[in-house]
Write a protein that holds these residues in place. Sequence first.
Motif, mmCIF file in Angstrom:
data_model
loop_
_atom_site.group_PDB
_atom_site.id
_atom_site.type_symbol
_atom_site.label_atom_id
_atom_site.label_comp_id
_atom_site.label_asym_id
_atom_site.label_seq_id
_atom_site.Cartn_x
_atom_site.Cartn_y
_atom_site.Cartn_z
ATOM 1 N N LEU A 605 -4.718 -2.362 -31.194
ATOM 2 C CA LEU A 605 -5.635 -1.710 -32.117
ATOM 3 C C LEU A 605 -5.239 -0.242 -32.220
ATOM 4 O O LEU A 605 -4.770 0.348 -31.237
ATOM 5 C CB LEU A 605 -7.079 -1.836 -31.638
ATOM 6 C CG LEU A 605 -7.632 -3.251 -31.422
ATOM 7 C CD1 LEU A 605 -9.105 -3.182 -31.041
ATOM 8 C CD2 LEU A 605 -7.437 -4.124 -32.648
ATOM 9 N N PHE A 609 -10.697 4.236 -35.745
ATOM 10 C CA PHE A 609 -11.363 3.059 -36.298
ATOM 11 C C PHE A 609 -11.084 2.923 -37.791
ATOM 12 O O PHE A 609 -11.041 3.912 -38.517
ATOM 13 C CB PHE A 609 -12.876 3.120 -36.078
ATOM 14 C CG PHE A 609 -13.597 1.920 -36.633
ATOM 15 C CD1 PHE A 609 -13.517 0.696 -36.005
ATOM 16 C CD2 PHE A 609 -14.324 2.018 -37.817
ATOM 17 C CE1 PHE A 609 -14.159 -0.421 -36.523
ATOM 18 C CE2 PHE A 609 -14.968 0.907 -38.344
ATOM 19 C CZ PHE A 609 -14.886 -0.310 -37.690
ATOM 20 N N ILE A 613 -10.969 -3.384 -39.036
ATOM 21 C CA ILE A 613 -11.072 -3.885 -37.659
ATOM 22 C C ILE A 613 -12.500 -4.362 -37.416
ATOM 23 O O ILE A 613 -13.391 -3.575 -37.094
ATOM 24 C CB ILE A 613 -10.680 -2.793 -36.653
ATOM 25 C CG1 ILE A 613 -9.317 -2.217 -37.009
ATOM 26 C CG2 ILE A 613 -10.652 -3.366 -35.237
ATOM 27 C CD1 ILE A 613 -8.932 -1.014 -36.181
ATOM 28 N N THR A 614 -12.707 -5.643 -37.553
ATOM 29 C CA THR A 614 -14.039 -6.229 -37.424
ATOM 30 C C THR A 614 -14.131 -7.121 -36.193
ATOM 31 O O THR A 614 -13.128 -7.411 -35.532
ATOM 32 C CB THR A 614 -14.382 -7.067 -38.667
ATOM 33 O OG1 THR A 614 -13.447 -8.164 -38.747
ATOM 34 C CG2 THR A 614 -14.296 -6.230 -39.929
ATOM 35 N N ARG A 615 -15.324 -7.556 -35.919
ATOM 36 C CA ARG A 615 -15.572 -8.465 -34.796
ATOM 37 C C ARG A 615 -14.749 -9.743 -34.933
ATOM 38 O O ARG A 615 -14.126 -10.218 -33.964
ATOM 39 C CB ARG A 615 -17.066 -8.813 -34.742
ATOM 40 C CG ARG A 615 -17.451 -9.773 -33.626
ATOM 41 C CD ARG A 615 -18.915 -10.158 -33.759
ATOM 42 N NE ARG A 615 -19.781 -8.976 -33.759
ATOM 43 C CZ ARG A 615 -21.056 -8.982 -34.102
ATOM 44 N NH1 ARG A 615 -21.616 -10.119 -34.512
ATOM 45 N NH2 ARG A 615 -21.775 -7.887 -34.058
ATOM 46 N N LEU A 618 -11.022 -9.142 -34.239
ATOM 47 C CA LEU A 618 -10.768 -9.011 -32.810
ATOM 48 C C LEU A 618 -10.858 -10.371 -32.117
ATOM 49 O O LEU A 618 -9.998 -10.718 -31.287
ATOM 50 C CB LEU A 618 -11.772 -8.027 -32.206
ATOM 51 C CG LEU A 618 -11.644 -7.726 -30.709
ATOM 52 C CD1 LEU A 618 -10.270 -7.170 -30.387
ATOM 53 C CD2 LEU A 618 -12.735 -6.746 -30.277
ATOM 54 N N ALA A 641 -15.441 -2.030 -33.277
ATOM 55 C CA ALA A 641 -14.948 -3.320 -33.768
ATOM 56 C C ALA A 641 -15.938 -4.431 -33.443
ATOM 57 O O ALA A 641 -16.279 -5.266 -34.294
ATOM 58 C CB ALA A 641 -13.581 -3.628 -33.156
#
Length: 675
Positions: A605, A609, A613-615, A618, A641
Amino acid sequence: MMELLERAVRERLLRPLDLQFARMIAPDDCPLFDLFRNSQRLMEIKAQDVTQEQHHRVGAARALLQLTAAYLSAETGAGHICLPITGLQPQHLFDGRQSDLAQALWKAAGEPSTQQWRETLQDSFSVSDGSQPTPLVLQHDRLYLQRMWQNEGDVARFIVNGNANNERVDEILLQNILEQLFGTNGDEVDWQKVAAAATLTRRISIISGGPGTGKTTTVAKLLTALVRLNGEQRVRIQLVAPTGKAAVRLTESLGKAWQQLALNESEHKLFPNQAFTLHSLLGVQPNRQRLRYHSGNPLNLDVLVVDEASMVDLPMMAKLIAALPTHARVIFLGDRDQLASVEAGAVFGDICRFVESGYSVFRAEQLARVTGYPLEQLNNPHDMSKRKTLTTGLTEVSDGLCLLRKSYRFDKKSGIGQLAQAVNAGAYLEALSVLNGNYTDVERFVLANMIDYQQLLQVSVAGYQPYLKLVAQGADAAEILTAFNHYQLLCALRAGSFGVKGLNPLIEQVLQRNGLIQRTQGLSGRWYAGRPVMIERNDSALGLSNGDVGIALYDAHGHLRVHFQLPNGTIKSVQPNRLPSHGTAYAMTIHKSQGSEFEHTALVLPDYFSPIITRELLYTGITRARQQLTLYTSDSVLSRAINTPTLRHSGLVDRLCLATLAKPNSAIPLDVVSA
């Protein structure tokens, strides 16, 4: 307005395509008479002695339509199915970036309220409620491109109405076959067995499960059960996946699963030995929009298994269901928590939301009879914490769903499994606890300075060294391709020093310094023995798909060719100059890694931010790792994230509800549409 939209294009907030679409919907040189149904009244007002505010409102109508068209086009390009007009406020434009430009656009459009926005769209000749063939459709305060609105409706009707003519099943015979294949698991519910029972008693079914929950094993057993249920009647089974890589994995994993079952020779012959990509199944033809298979020329199959269904976008899903014969049984497999499709929509995830409603009483009773598990255990909603998102009683859809909840790969001792679970739940502190714990299969590093960055490069070189040694030894292509998949560096971004474009050339430089690759100067230096490349565009003529990974190797004549493993397990080699668009693949994006798994995954990463970059991004990256995960991230980026879920604007959930209400004898409460 057009000058402001052109500025948005220059600042890369909009695409040239979005600007062109706005010009098509509301050209500057077009009279208001041709744009709005009430333009005569507007022009009369304008001609009279009226206030400056009224003049501004009349002139802003065209500007509002232009802004709406451009923004809808941009949102569709970003993966959304529709544009909620209740969110058309300056603070939402461009995701909050360039607030001054957003305010200027809003003022140029007349600073409209939601009601004014709605009335202007309803007055436009380019907008209808779907009853007329207009470019735009406004329904339930959601604005669609016509084709997206049509595709969404087709999918909703297919899911709801597809099980209207379910064939009767000999439940005693099915119970005996399932007992043979799955056995009895004591008091604990075997959700693989339940999923098989649910699939074999419905024409359309959806099975969702995380990594290691046994989706492939379940499918191997349920297809075996289906063959045995049909006796001497031959069943034409087809396997399909969105990408070539996912098709290869499906072919391999199902082949291994069938080998472990006690199948006779005649049963073995009934199962396919190769999975296809969606594009090859539907017959995508070069330079042609029309597919070989469609509603007028349906596919010749009885059962279709669609793996990695979360990757299937809305337009492709609509094309797939249009090409199905009316009697076909369809099984969608996927992980509802993974990234949505790269293109528009989150079809699989939207449908899987209905799993929270639980089974209907009739359905739970049927599954209890067939599996032997108590009704109470089967009818518990799968996730009570999310139950409030849908009104109870939506069983027309949920009766075809099953969630596999037990991971056979990751247990409580697995840091990868615990981290994935924490990220999926949005629990940052739990995720941090895992990373700071004593798990041997998870490591975390912070890229705080250049020394850390160089360490990342050295670790990647060590990860790729085994396959490059095989290249130097002249091993065969299949062995080299298998070895390459043991380690993979994944990135959240494409650009920048933390992205694919920044890391790939640096890794090549370090590999060159370590003598692991031999590059020459000039353009020809792009190609060398061992270079991994990823295809970026489908090429049906070559049989290559977007996402396929190949390795450049010398053939017996000393010529460099790129070798790919096809879904049937064979190796195909292609001259480098014949390849479609491609790129070096030491580092690949998490999006491109979907459908793949690696023994050791390194996930990078950036040190800042990004909304990308999201949940789900990830979670998807973490779950590509089978045995070892190395995560490079700071606490702040990790926290944001995990707390940034992916949002895809869609009306599919409501339209599934509406399609259910439209069915005869529907008992769904009327307030469900607003759920």
